[in-house]
Design a protein around this motif. Sequence first.
Motif, PDB file in Angstrom:
ATOM      1  N   GLU A 100       0.759  -1.318   0.083  1.00 23.91           N
ATOM      2  CA  GLU A 100       0.102   0.142  -0.051  1.00 23.91           C
ATOM      3  C   GLU A 100       0.933   1.177  -0.023  1.00 23.91           C
ATOM      4  N   ASP A 101       0.425   2.344  -0.722  1.00 24.33           N
ATOM      5  CA  ASP A 101       1.058   3.579  -0.772  1.00 24.33           C
ATOM      6  C   ASP A 101      -0.025   4.612  -1.051  1.00 24.33           C
ATOM      7  N   GLU A 102       0.315   5.808  -0.679  1.00 27.06           N
ATOM      8  CA  GLU A 102      -0.429   7.139  -1.190  1.00 27.06           C
ATOM      9  C   GLU A 102       0.278   7.970  -1.851  1.00 27.06           C
ATOM     10  N   ALA A 103      -0.381   8.758  -2.948  1.00 25.37           N
ATOM     11  CA  ALA A 103       0.370   9.804  -3.827  1.00 25.37           C
ATOM     12  C   ALA A 103      -0.864  10.715  -3.783  1.00 25.37           C
ATOM     13  N   GLY A 104      -0.533  11.947  -4.428  1.00 25.91           N
ATOM     14  CA  GLY A 104      -1.364  13.023  -4.885  1.00 25.91           C
ATOM     15  C   GLY A 104      -1.039  14.058  -6.064  1.00 25.91           C
ATOM     16  N   GLN A 105      -2.156  14.465  -6.507  1.00 22.27           N
ATOM     17  CA  GLN A 105      -1.689  15.180  -7.547  1.00 22.27           C
ATOM     18  C   GLN A 105      -2.629  16.434  -7.826  1.00 22.27           C
TER      19      GLN A 105
END
Length: 187
Positions: free
Chosen positions: A4-9
């Motif tokens: 699992e991991d998070e990212a944003g744009q």
Amino acid sequence: MCFEDEAGQTLRPPKARTWGRRGETPVIPVSGKGSGRVSIAGLVCVKPGRRSRLIYRTITHRGRKNERRSFAEADDIALLDAAHQQLGGPIVLVWDNLNTHISAAMRQMINGRDWLHVIRLPAYTPDLNPTEQVWSHLKRSIGNLAARGVDHLQAIVKNRLKRIQYRADLLDSFLAHTGLTLEPDST
């Protein structure tokens, strides 16, 4: 096993190379006013003998006062509950030491799920998480793309992630890029 991991744009697109006429630098106008953000949490799920899967959720942030700009503990648990339903079995979860992953509230939620076993990655080891490669692939695909608004950006992000979902070979390559394998060591 799920990573699992998070990212944003934001509306400001990642920089990418492009073609242009000789002597004329291509310029793409962007909004970049900080008027929104799309946060993404994703799971790359692998199991020997089975097709690799990508399960993700997005949250749109519109830049309102006191609005959280990332996933909270409840959002992460909702993603894990959905993955448990889709995968139909226990989950070994591998993730980083993000503050929401190690909070007391998260520990309590994890302890209430007997089907969930959590392994934390050491600090500063994003190269061991294949989900990081998903974000890299996604950001390369939207490089120099000027979205008209945060809803348009979210639609594009979801479209690109759905394309990745249907390519198990691509997901397998992300795992191979980490140097990890699901096959037992023959030595």
